[in-house]
Write a protein that holds these residues in place. Structure first.
Motif, PDB file in Angstrom:
ATOM      1  N   LEU A 244       3.846 -21.087  28.723  1.00 32.01           N
ATOM      2  CA  LEU A 244       5.204 -21.037  28.178  1.00 32.01           C
ATOM      3  C   LEU A 244       5.866 -19.751  28.644  1.00 32.01           C
ATOM      4  N   VAL A 245       7.065 -19.864  29.233  1.00 26.98           N
ATOM      5  CA  VAL A 245       7.811 -18.710  29.725  1.00 26.98           C
ATOM      6  C   VAL A 245       9.171 -18.705  29.044  1.00 26.98           C
ATOM      7  N   VAL A 246       9.482 -17.621  28.346  1.00 26.77           N
ATOM      8  CA  VAL A 246      10.746 -17.516  27.612  1.00 26.77           C
ATOM      9  C   VAL A 246      11.495 -16.274  28.080  1.00 26.77           C
ATOM     10  N   THR A 247      12.690 -16.470  28.624  1.00 28.23           N
ATOM     11  CA  THR A 247      13.510 -15.342  29.075  1.00 28.23           C
ATOM     12  C   THR A 247      14.436 -14.896  27.945  1.00 28.23           C
ATOM     13  N   ARG A 248      14.742 -13.565  27.957  1.00 27.10           N
ATOM     14  CA  ARG A 248      15.554 -12.983  26.877  1.00 27.10           C
ATOM     15  C   ARG A 248      16.680 -12.127  27.433  1.00 27.10           C
ATOM     16  N   SER A 249      17.210 -12.528  28.587  1.00 30.22           N
ATOM     17  CA  SER A 249      18.335 -11.818  29.208  1.00 30.22           C
ATOM     18  C   SER A 249      17.975 -10.346  29.412  1.00 30.22           C
ATOM     19  N   ALA A 250      18.788  -9.431  28.883  1.00 26.34           N
ATOM     20  CA  ALA A 250      18.564  -7.999  29.102  1.00 26.34           C
ATOM     21  C   ALA A 250      17.284  -7.491  28.444  1.00 26.34           C
ATOM     22  N   ASP A 251      16.702  -8.295  27.556  1.00 28.18           N
ATOM     23  CA  ASP A 251      15.468  -7.895  26.867  1.00 28.18           C
ATOM     24  C   ASP A 251      14.214  -8.370  27.580  1.00 28.18           C
ATOM     25  N   GLY A 252      14.360  -8.856  28.814  1.00 28.77           N
ATOM     26  CA  GLY A 252      13.186  -9.218  29.601  1.00 28.77           C
ATOM     27  C   GLY A 252      12.702 -10.620  29.338  1.00 28.77           C
ATOM     28  N   ALA A 253      11.392 -10.806  29.395  1.00 30.55           N
ATOM     29  CA  ALA A 253      10.812 -12.142  29.242  1.00 30.55           C
ATOM     30  C   ALA A 253       9.405 -12.050  28.682  1.00 30.55           C
ATOM     31  N   VAL A 254       8.981 -13.150  28.085  1.00 23.42           N
ATOM     32  CA  VAL A 254       7.645 -13.268  27.492  1.00 23.42           C
ATOM     33  C   VAL A 254       6.988 -14.526  28.035  1.00 23.42           C
ATOM     34  N   ALA A 255       5.713 -14.448  28.323  1.00 17.31           N
ATOM     35  CA  ALA A 255       4.943 -15.637  28.690  1.00 17.31           C
ATOM     36  C   ALA A 255       3.683 -15.690  27.841  1.00 17.31           C
ATOM     37  N   VAL A 256       3.321 -16.888  27.448  1.00 12.30           N
ATOM     38  CA  VAL A 256       2.041 -17.107  26.763  1.00 12.30           C
ATOM     39  C   VAL A 256       1.284 -18.149  27.573  1.00 12.30           C
ATOM     40  N   GLU A 257       0.172 -17.740  28.148  1.00  9.51           N
ATOM     41  CA  GLU A 257      -0.630 -18.638  28.972  1.00  9.51           C
ATOM     42  C   GLU A 257      -2.007 -18.778  28.351  1.00  9.51           C
ATOM     43  N   ASN A 258      -2.303 -19.998  27.922  1.00 14.33           N
ATOM     44  CA  ASN A 258      -3.587 -20.282  27.262  1.00 14.33           C
ATOM     45  C   ASN A 258      -3.882 -19.278  26.149  1.00 14.33           C
ATOM     46  N   GLY A 259      -2.843 -18.987  25.361  1.00  9.54           N
ATOM     47  CA  GLY A 259      -2.984 -18.125  24.200  1.00  9.54           C
ATOM     48  C   GLY A 259      -2.838 -16.641  24.468  1.00  9.54           C
ATOM     49  N   GLU A 260      -2.775 -16.244  25.734  1.00  6.00           N
ATOM     50  CA  GLU A 260      -2.663 -14.816  26.068  1.00  6.00           C
ATOM     51  C   GLU A 260      -1.207 -14.461  26.368  1.00  6.00           C
ATOM     52  N   ARG A 261      -0.695 -13.458  25.678  1.00  6.06           N
ATOM     53  CA  ARG A 261       0.714 -13.083  25.783  1.00  6.06           C
ATOM     54  C   ARG A 261       0.929 -11.957  26.791  1.00  6.06           C
ATOM     55  N   SER A 262       1.979 -12.110  27.601  1.00  2.54           N
ATOM     56  CA  SER A 262       2.392 -11.066  28.542  1.00  2.54           C
ATOM     57  C   SER A 262       3.903 -10.881  28.400  1.00  2.54           C
ATOM     58  N   GLU A 263       4.369  -9.661  28.657  1.00  2.71           N
ATOM     59  CA  GLU A 263       5.800  -9.370  28.555  1.00  2.71           C
ATOM     60  C   GLU A 263       6.240  -8.529  29.746  1.00  2.71           C
ATOM     61  N   VAL A 264       7.534  -8.638  30.068  1.00  2.00           N
ATOM     62  CA  VAL A 264       8.107  -7.831  31.137  1.00  2.00           C
ATOM     63  C   VAL A 264       9.508  -7.420  30.709  1.00  2.00           C
ATOM     64  N   ALA A 265       9.894  -6.211  31.078  1.00  6.67           N
ATOM     65  CA  ALA A 265      11.259  -5.758  30.832  1.00  6.67           C
ATOM     66  C   ALA A 265      12.172  -6.284  31.926  1.00  6.67           C
ATOM     67  N   ALA A 266      13.462  -6.350  31.639  1.00  7.59           N
ATOM     68  CA  ALA A 266      14.423  -6.717  32.681  1.00  7.59           C
ATOM     69  C   ALA A 266      14.439  -5.619  33.735  1.00  7.59           C
ATOM     70  N   GLU A 267      14.595  -6.019  35.000  1.00  7.12           N
ATOM     71  CA  GLU A 267      14.678  -5.050  36.085  1.00  7.12           C
ATOM     72  C   GLU A 267      15.991  -4.265  35.987  1.00  7.12           C
ATOM     73  N   PRO A 268      15.932  -2.947  36.194  1.00 11.23           N
ATOM     74  CA  PRO A 268      17.166  -2.160  36.166  1.00 11.23           C
ATOM     75  C   PRO A 268      18.108  -2.569  37.293  1.00 11.23           C
ATOM     76  N   ILE A 269      19.408  -2.554  36.997  1.00 13.02           N
ATOM     77  CA  ILE A 269      20.418  -2.936  37.986  1.00 13.02           C
ATOM     78  C   ILE A 269      21.671  -2.119  37.726  1.00 13.02           C
TER      79      ILE A 269
END
Length: 331
Positions: A244-269
């Motif tokens: 599951l991949v969920v984007t949050r605009s300026a707040d980056g994005a979250v992915a949950v793959e087989n129960g494991e959560r990962s997050e990323v910040a939005a790239e600076p621009i």
């Protein structure tokens, strides 16, 4: 199971994007939903086009945009969509093939004409999209080559095309073909209004284990789960989807793959120019990493980098060398 010869094959709207700058006052004057997307008929398409200022015409469509990004990154891709035998149909067909993407669905004779999306961009970079689906609504199930679908590692579907009966039947047929071949199915519901109309179908696909990778933004996740709280929505949906991949605009994005959560910040621009295609190119970056077996955190970062390139200019097709841009940012 044989090795796939394509990385991703997608089914989506074959659309020409018509993009023009405008003031906020024009959005109000035309009675448009600022920052949203609505479907329009032939008469509305003509009247809104007449109200636009100088415009750029660029081949678009959500899934086609994602494929264009994937192809630039080095993926082997194919597209399934319907154009008409007209000038815009010729433009779309030329553009997608020139990007190195396989496209063999014959153009459709007669009305309706090729689809187009009229995009008004306000000074803050927000886009208000008005889509005439035209010929793209008439993709018949018999247009599918099931051997090609079975030959791709991932089948990617856009929710925008779920509304009309013919392409919805085609996508169901494609899902079955991908499943029989042991391939993955990726899906994006595309917009909250699509979910409002077809939520039961989407939940059935999710609960039935038909979707391996689901892309949505936080508003779409809320519409799917009927939970406004982000964490509650994530907790409800993530156990049902392998990735599951969920984007949050300026707040980056979250992915949950087989129960494991990962997050990323939005790239600076430096400046957001036009958000058209941000989600499409995020999906391109993520899917490229995914089909290459990269860790989920790296896939998220690649998605964020691709999205940052798109929002720095007009249109949903990358202007930089996307492969080099991602490599530089990934270090």
């Amino acid at each position: 199971m044989t090795q796939p010869t394509l990385d991703v094959i997608a089914i989506g709207n074959a659309i020409i994007d018509v993009i023009a700058n405008c003031e906020d006052s024009l959005i109000d004057e035309l009675g448009l939903a600022r920052g949203g997307m609505m479907l329009i008929d032939t008469d509305q398409a003509r009247s809104l086009y007449d109200a636009m200022g100088p415009a750029r015409e660029i081949s678009g469509g959500s899934a086609a945009n994602t494929l264009a990004g994937l192809a630039m990154l080095g993926a082997k891709c194919g597209f399934i969509g319907q154009v008409a035998q007209d000038q815009l149909g010729d433009v779309f067909s030329h553009d997608i093939r020139s990007a190195g993407i396989q496209f063999s669905v014959p153009a459709r004779a007669g009305d309706p004409p090729t689809a187009r999306c009229l995009i008004f961009v306000t000074p803050d970079g927000q886009r208000t999209m008005n889509t005439f689906l035209g010929a793209s609504q008439h993709l018949p199930p018999e247009a599918l080559d099931e051997t090609v679908i079975a030959d791709a590692a991932v089948l990617y579907l856009e929710g925008y095309l779920w509304d009309p009966e013919e392409p919805r039947a085609a996508m169901r047929k494609a899902i079955a073909a991908a499943r029989r071949a042991g391939r993955k199915v990726a899906f994006t519901p595309s917009e909250t209004f699509v979910i409002d109309r077809h939520r039961d179908d989407f939940i059935e696909l999710i609960d039935g284990g038909e979707i391996d990778v689901l892309f949505c933004n936080e508003h779409e996740m809320a519409a799917l789960t009927q939970k406004e709280d982000f964490e509650a929505g994530l907790a409800a949906l993530a156990p049902k989807i392998p990735t599951l991949v969920v984007t949050r605009s300026a707040d980056g994005a979250v992915a949950v793959e087989n129960g494991e959560r990962s997050e990323v910040a939005a790239e600076p621009i430096d400046k957001v120019v036009d958000t058209t295609g941000a989600g499409d190119l995020f999906a391109a970056g993520f899917l490229f990493g995914h089909v290459r077996g990269k860790p989920t955190a790296d896939c998220l970062r690649m998605g964020a980098i691709c999205a940052s390139e798109i929002i720095s200019h007009y249109g949903a097709r990358a202007e930089k060398d996307l492969k080099a841009f991602v490599a530089e940012r990934m270090g």
